[in-house]
Motif scaffolding. Structure first.
Motif, PDB file in Angstrom:
ATOM      1  N   LEU A  12     -43.520 -13.983  39.969  1.00 55.24           N
ATOM      2  CA  LEU A  12     -44.256 -12.806  40.835  1.00 55.24           C
ATOM      3  C   LEU A  12     -45.044 -11.971  39.790  1.00 55.24           C
ATOM      4  O   LEU A  12     -45.959 -11.566  40.625  1.00 55.24           O
ATOM      5  CB  LEU A  12     -42.852 -12.126  41.442  1.00 55.24           C
ATOM      6  N   ARG A  16     -48.583 -12.102  41.369  1.00 55.01           N
ATOM      7  CA  ARG A  16     -48.680 -10.762  42.199  1.00 55.01           C
ATOM      8  C   ARG A  16     -49.033 -11.165  43.710  1.00 55.01           C
ATOM      9  O   ARG A  16     -49.633 -10.294  44.336  1.00 55.01           O
ATOM     10  CB  ARG A  16     -49.741  -9.741  41.605  1.00 55.01           C
ATOM     11  N   ASN A  17     -48.396 -12.171  44.193  1.00 52.84           N
ATOM     12  CA  ASN A  17     -48.711 -12.866  45.347  1.00 52.84           C
ATOM     13  C   ASN A  17     -47.463 -13.457  45.886  1.00 52.84           C
ATOM     14  O   ASN A  17     -47.314 -14.540  45.280  1.00 52.84           O
ATOM     15  CB  ASN A  17     -49.978 -13.392  45.312  1.00 52.84           C
ATOM     16  N   ILE A  18     -46.782 -13.197  47.145  1.00 51.63           N
ATOM     17  CA  ILE A  18     -45.732 -13.845  47.576  1.00 51.63           C
ATOM     18  C   ILE A  18     -46.064 -15.114  47.949  1.00 51.63           C
ATOM     19  O   ILE A  18     -45.366 -16.125  47.367  1.00 51.63           O
ATOM     20  CB  ILE A  18     -45.301 -13.222  48.737  1.00 51.63           C
ATOM     21  N   GLN A  29     -41.886 -18.976  52.054  1.00 51.10           N
ATOM     22  CA  GLN A  29     -42.067 -17.521  51.858  1.00 51.10           C
ATOM     23  C   GLN A  29     -40.974 -16.700  52.279  1.00 51.10           C
ATOM     24  O   GLN A  29     -40.518 -15.551  51.705  1.00 51.10           O
ATOM     25  CB  GLN A  29     -43.563 -17.100  52.643  1.00 51.10           C
ATOM     26  N   SER A  33     -38.605 -14.179  50.238  1.00 50.32           N
ATOM     27  CA  SER A  33     -38.671 -12.700  50.739  1.00 50.32           C
ATOM     28  C   SER A  33     -37.117 -12.323  50.832  1.00 50.32           C
ATOM     29  O   SER A  33     -36.600 -11.403  50.304  1.00 50.32           O
ATOM     30  CB  SER A  33     -39.167 -12.598  51.696  1.00 50.32           C
ATOM     31  N   MET A  48     -40.259  -3.722  44.568  1.00 45.88           N
ATOM     32  CA  MET A  48     -41.518  -4.027  44.698  1.00 45.88           C
ATOM     33  C   MET A  48     -42.284  -3.490  46.100  1.00 45.88           C
ATOM     34  O   MET A  48     -41.652  -3.385  46.913  1.00 45.88           O
ATOM     35  CB  MET A  48     -41.878  -5.611  44.719  1.00 45.88           C
ATOM     36  N   ARG A  50     -45.369  -4.184  49.156  1.00 46.33           N
ATOM     37  CA  ARG A  50     -46.303  -5.426  49.694  1.00 46.33           C
ATOM     38  C   ARG A  50     -47.319  -4.973  50.252  1.00 46.33           C
ATOM     39  O   ARG A  50     -47.324  -4.083  50.877  1.00 46.33           O
ATOM     40  CB  ARG A  50     -45.472  -6.593  50.289  1.00 46.33           C
ATOM     41  N   SER A  51     -48.520  -5.532  50.208  1.00 45.51           N
ATOM     42  CA  SER A  51     -49.577  -5.182  51.065  1.00 45.51           C
ATOM     43  C   SER A  51     -50.494  -6.253  51.266  1.00 45.51           C
ATOM     44  O   SER A  51     -50.176  -7.510  50.662  1.00 45.51           O
ATOM     45  CB  SER A  51     -50.613  -4.195  50.482  1.00 45.51           C
ATOM     46  N   ARG A  52     -51.480  -6.387  52.040  1.00 52.01           N
ATOM     47  CA  ARG A  52     -52.418  -7.416  52.195  1.00 52.01           C
ATOM     48  C   ARG A  52     -53.137  -8.168  50.845  1.00 52.01           C
ATOM     49  O   ARG A  52     -53.399  -8.968  50.773  1.00 52.01           O
ATOM     50  CB  ARG A  52     -53.500  -7.051  53.468  1.00 52.01           C
ATOM     51  N   GLY A  54     -51.599  -8.056  48.094  1.00 56.54           N
ATOM     52  CA  GLY A  54     -50.394  -8.683  47.256  1.00 56.54           C
ATOM     53  C   GLY A  54     -49.329  -7.797  46.900  1.00 56.54           C
ATOM     54  O   GLY A  54     -48.964  -7.045  47.900  1.00 56.54           O
ATOM     55  N   ILE A  55     -48.589  -7.809  45.809  1.00 60.07           N
ATOM     56  CA  ILE A  55     -47.345  -7.007  45.479  1.00 60.07           C
ATOM     57  C   ILE A  55     -47.637  -6.309  44.416  1.00 60.07           C
ATOM     58  O   ILE A  55     -48.579  -6.751  43.543  1.00 60.07           O
ATOM     59  CB  ILE A  55     -46.298  -7.903  45.389  1.00 60.07           C
TER      60      ILE A  55
END
Length: 284
Positions: A12, A16-18, A29, A33, A48, A50-52, A54-55
């Motif tokens: 992660l 930096r991206n799920i 995914q 999660s 952490m 989360r957003s569009r 990444g994380i």
């Protein structure tokens, strides 16, 4: 938390991206999660956001990440220590090998080494020496074969020294270099500077035209086909049947390229590393 969680957090942090992390971990995914949520419940903190885009790790998450890295390192050291105590040579060999050495010398070394010590897990990376050197400084490798001069306070041996040679096809044997194309190849800044010096001293600094390719293999193939001349390390010329002239500078100094073995001080005591160093030296 366990070792699977250490690896999960490492991936992660790396991606930096799920979505990308799930792919690397061979998880869905949704499963990833859920595991993150379970970790947060276990630790009692949100680790952490989360957003569009990444994380991002929260301050608490950064602390968890640092501790997980330290714990993973301790477990690896424990395993390596236990492996070194066993009668059979085993454990992990983390090595970085420069591209040119990997292409022309490494296969023979690895074939012999693996045949003798099949229980050793080989984690071998190849790349440009400058990048592998940085990996060594960061402690990510036990041993490296690097071409060129780099400062090092660990264990170091000169593995080989070879000439840098002027090469061209036989059809250009009596043609001045200034009359046809120079073919360059990408290299580290130190070697590039020395090649530029040699060209300047010999009056072929680029006025007749040149082009650059990514590696010496492509460069050699172009020279074989009569596209121009090049400066090439001797290691690449075993199968070249054109004209080869070892280079010297104006002051009489030979133009050479040195290859070194670099080893971490603590890793030099590991049997699998010691034996790999011996194999490299035997195959000079």
């Amino acid at each position: 938390m366990d070792e699977k969680d250490f690896e999960l957090l490492r991936i992660l942090d790396e991606t930096r991206n799920i979505t990308h992390a799930a792919d690397k971990l061979y998880m869905t995914q949704s499963a990833l999660s859920k595991r993150i949520k379970a970790l947060e419940r276990e630790l009692g903190v949100e680790i952490m956001l989360r957003s569009r885009q990444g994380i991002r790790f929260t301050p608490a998450g950064e602390k968890v990440l640092a501790h997980s890295k330290a714990a993973a390192h301790e477990m690896e050291q424990l395993r390596r220590g236990l492996d070194s105590m066993q009668g059979e040579v085993c454990g992990t060999l983390r090595a970085g090998i420069s591209i040119n050495y990997a292409l022309y010398r490494l296969p023979e070394v690895l074939a012999s080494y693996h045949k003798k010590y099949p229980m050793v897990r080989m984690d071998i990376a190849t790349g440009h020496s400058r990048h592998l050197y940085q990996q060594m400084l960061e402690g990510n490798m036990d041993i490296a074969v690097l071409r060129g001069e780099y400062p090092w306070d660990g264990t170091q041996f000169l593995l080989s020294q070879e000439s840098i040679c002027l090469i061209h096809s036989r059809e250009y044997k009596d043609v001045p270099l200034s009359d046809y194309l120079y073919i360059d190849h990408r290299s580290d800044s130190a070697l590039a500077s020395l090649m530029a010096r040699w060209r300047f001293e010999n009056g072929v600094s680029g006025d007749t035209g040149s082009f650059v390719v990514d590696n010496i293999t492509a460069c050699l193939e172009m020279v074989k086909r009569g596209l121009g001349w090049a400066l090439m390390p001797e290691i690449a010329l075993d199968d070249f049947d054109g004209c080869v002239y070892p280079c010297t500078f104006e002051n009489g100094e030979p133009f050479v390229r040195r290859t070194y073995i670099f080893c971490q001080r603590d890793a030099a005591e590991l049997p699998q590393v010691q034996l790999f160093m011996n194999a490299l030296k035997k195959n000079r």
